[in-house]
Design a protein around this motif. Structure first.
Motif, PDB file in Angstrom:
ATOM      1  N   UNK A 184       0.832  -1.206   0.000  1.00 47.15           N
ATOM      2  CA  UNK A 184       0.000   0.000   0.000  1.00 47.15           C
ATOM      3  C   UNK A 184       0.867   1.256   0.000  1.00 47.15           C
ATOM      4  N   UNK A 185       2.025   1.176   0.674  1.00 45.57           N
ATOM      5  CA  UNK A 185       2.908   2.339   0.756  1.00 45.57           C
ATOM      6  C   UNK A 185       3.495   2.735  -0.596  1.00 45.57           C
ATOM      7  N   UNK A 186       3.460   1.815  -1.571  1.00 46.35           N
ATOM      8  CA  UNK A 186       3.932   2.135  -2.917  1.00 46.35           C
ATOM      9  C   UNK A 186       2.765   2.201  -3.896  1.00 46.35           C
ATOM     10  N   UNK A 187       1.580   2.481  -3.348  1.00 47.15           N
ATOM     11  CA  UNK A 187       0.425   2.767  -4.196  1.00 47.15           C
ATOM     12  C   UNK A 187      -0.361   1.576  -4.687  1.00 47.15           C
ATOM     13  N   UNK A 188      -0.169   0.402  -4.078  1.00 50.03           N
ATOM     14  CA  UNK A 188      -0.899  -0.783  -4.515  1.00 50.03           C
ATOM     15  C   UNK A 188      -1.911  -1.154  -3.435  1.00 50.03           C
ATOM     16  N   UNK A 189      -3.171  -0.891  -3.706  1.00 48.21           N
ATOM     17  CA  UNK A 189      -4.247  -1.184  -2.759  1.00 48.21           C
ATOM     18  C   UNK A 189      -4.746  -2.610  -2.961  1.00 48.21           C
ATOM     19  N   UNK A 190      -4.824  -3.345  -1.878  1.00 51.15           N
ATOM     20  CA  UNK A 190      -5.221  -4.745  -1.954  1.00 51.15           C
ATOM     21  C   UNK A 190      -6.734  -4.899  -1.970  1.00 51.15           C
ATOM     22  N   UNK A 191      -7.281  -5.611  -2.956  1.00 49.26           N
ATOM     23  CA  UNK A 191      -8.728  -5.862  -2.979  1.00 49.26           C
ATOM     24  C   UNK A 191      -9.145  -6.998  -2.050  1.00 49.26           C
ATOM     25  N   UNK A 192      -8.163  -7.691  -1.454  1.00 54.30           N
ATOM     26  CA  UNK A 192      -8.443  -8.819  -0.566  1.00 54.30           C
ATOM     27  C   UNK A 192      -7.702  -8.604   0.746  1.00 54.30           C
ATOM     28  N   UNK A 193      -8.376  -8.795   1.868  1.00 49.42           N
ATOM     29  CA  UNK A 193      -7.756  -8.684   3.183  1.00 49.42           C
ATOM     30  C   UNK A 193      -7.132 -10.025   3.555  1.00 49.42           C
ATOM     31  N   UNK A 194      -5.802 -10.087   3.528  1.00 51.51           N
ATOM     32  CA  UNK A 194      -5.104 -11.347   3.801  1.00 51.51           C
ATOM     33  C   UNK A 194      -4.595 -11.437   5.237  1.00 51.51           C
ATOM     34  N   UNK A 195      -5.000 -10.511   6.093  1.00 50.93           N
ATOM     35  CA  UNK A 195      -4.513 -10.521   7.478  1.00 50.93           C
ATOM     36  C   UNK A 195      -4.823 -11.813   8.233  1.00 50.93           C
ATOM     37  N   UNK A 196      -5.928 -12.546   7.935  1.00 49.29           N
ATOM     38  CA  UNK A 196      -6.159 -13.809   8.651  1.00 49.29           C
ATOM     39  C   UNK A 196      -5.091 -14.868   8.413  1.00 49.29           C
TER      40      UNK A 196
END
Length: 388
Positions: free
Chosen positions: A44-56
């Motif tokens: 995200x810090x380099x401008x790539x927003x994730x469409x999926x939350x992989x935190x689990x």
């Protein structure tokens, strides 16, 4: 020719960081490249927003993975769907063996023309060498860390490129004096850095021994400075689980000062992982602890794991204990503290430990180019190969 389309997938903090570094190199080499991805705060810090939350997917161990199997399958389905919708030329699957294998299999089944690159392979040289055949049948190219991995894949025809250890490539010289001054720690006072882990399961299973060992050291020497640096993603969990630590030690979650803290420390107590290489790069003597679930441990020791030790510095040293390891039943605070006390009281012992670590670290270094630079060039080649 239209611009290359690349899709990065990273499921854990270490992979997220490596993915970010590779993205930065790709943009230097090919500014016109279209890069999308699934990951965390680093991407995200380099401008790539994730469409999926992989935190689990921040899990540890075989048994824990089984309990989270539903999440793994669901997220693999979601990730594959997002990848195919983006129509990339190449997908880069960073670390996280079980999850990335499932993503690769789904993409391969639904869009076989997309090139698949695995960035960092499973440790087939240590456990479950059969995974080499599985990976070779699933992806087009493996970017691995060590030369010793290549022979495992040669019989199955998987193209491999050795990139070297990313932790060594990203080395930044820490400023110990800056860290001490910023935190009011005199230059002549001994400082012990405690690195309790980067996953919730490590905070649960490894951190208690390290916290108690640090308490032993503080009681033995009240003048000793203690600094705890849990990984940023588990910092809140650590603070809530060990709410009294702040009464007798400094807890820092300043990721920017991580290497400064390592350089400032006379000794580190650390959860086994990538951090051991980072500590060695900062020339910090260390003691390592580790404990996983008993089912995982029984399976690993009885059926899967081929090495005696778990720290990479030890494994590359012909599986000799260069770094002291306190694992499973030996992960006892009093044992860890006793060794730490010996070292802190005798500068010659600390110097001897550093000398051994330096020799081990030299064995891990490969080539002059950055790991992320080599990875970026291969990924772009794979993208152009698909387009041609």
């Amino acid at each position: 020719m239209s611009k290359p389309r690349i899709y990065m997938v990273a499921a854990e903090p270490s992979g997220d960081l490596l993915a970010k570094e590779v993205v930065q190199k790709i943009r230097l080499d090919s500014p016109e490249a279209h890069i999308s991805g699934i990951g965390g705060r680093e991407l995200k810090s380099v401008g790539i927003d994730s469409p999926v939350d992989v935190s689990p997917l921040s899990i540890l161990g075989f048994f824990e993975g089984i309990k989270a199997y539903g999440d793994v399958v669901r997220l693999a389905d979601e990730a594959a769907a997002e990848i195919i919708k983006d129509t990339p030329d190449v997908v880069v699957l960073v670390d996280s063996w079980g999850f990335m294998l499932r993503v690769a299999q789904r993409v391969r089944a639904q869009a076989p023309d997309i090139r698949l690159v695995k960035l960092v392979g499973p440790q087939v040289w240590a456990t479950r060498s059969g995974r080499a055949k599985t990976l070779a049948s699933t992806v087009d190219h493996l970017l691995c860390i060590h030369d010793l991995e290549v022979p495992f894949y040669e019989p199955f025809g998987l193209k491999t490129t050795v990139i070297g250890n990313p932790a060594i490539s990203r080395h930044v010289e820490g400023n110990g004096q800056r860290f001490r001054e910023a935190n009011g720690i005199p230059g002549d006072r001994q400082l012990v850095l405690v690195l309790p882990g980067s996953r919730p399961s490590e905070i649960k299973r490894v951190a208690p021994a390290l916290v108690n060992a640090a308490q032993h050291l503080k009681r033995d020497n009240p003048e000793l400075s203690l600094v705890f640096m849990p990984a940023e993603n588990v910092s809140k969990y650590f603070k809530s689980s060990y709410s009294d630590v702040g009464d007798w030690a400094l807890i820092s979650d300043d990721a920017e000062s991580r290497y400064d803290a390592m350089a400032a420390a006379d000794l580190a107590l650390a959860c086994s992982g990538t951090v051991t290489t980072e500590l060695a790069m900062q020339d910090t003597p260390m003691i390592v602890a580790y404990r996983t679930g008993w089912i995982t441990w029984a399976l690993a020791r009885g059926l899967l794991y081929k090495k005696t030790h778990i720290s990479l510095l030890n494994i590359v040293s012909d599986d000799q204990e260069i770094i002291p390891e306190f694992v499973q039943t030996r992960q006892k605070p009093e044992l860890i503290a006793s060794l730490a006390q010996q070292w802190l009281r005798d500068p010659k012992l600390l110097a001897s430990q550093l000398a051994r670590q330096r020799v081990a670290l030299e064995k891990m270094k490969e080539g002059e180019r950055d790991a992320s630079e080599i990875a970026a060039s291969v990924i772009l080649e794979e993208a152009h190969l698909r387009r041609s």
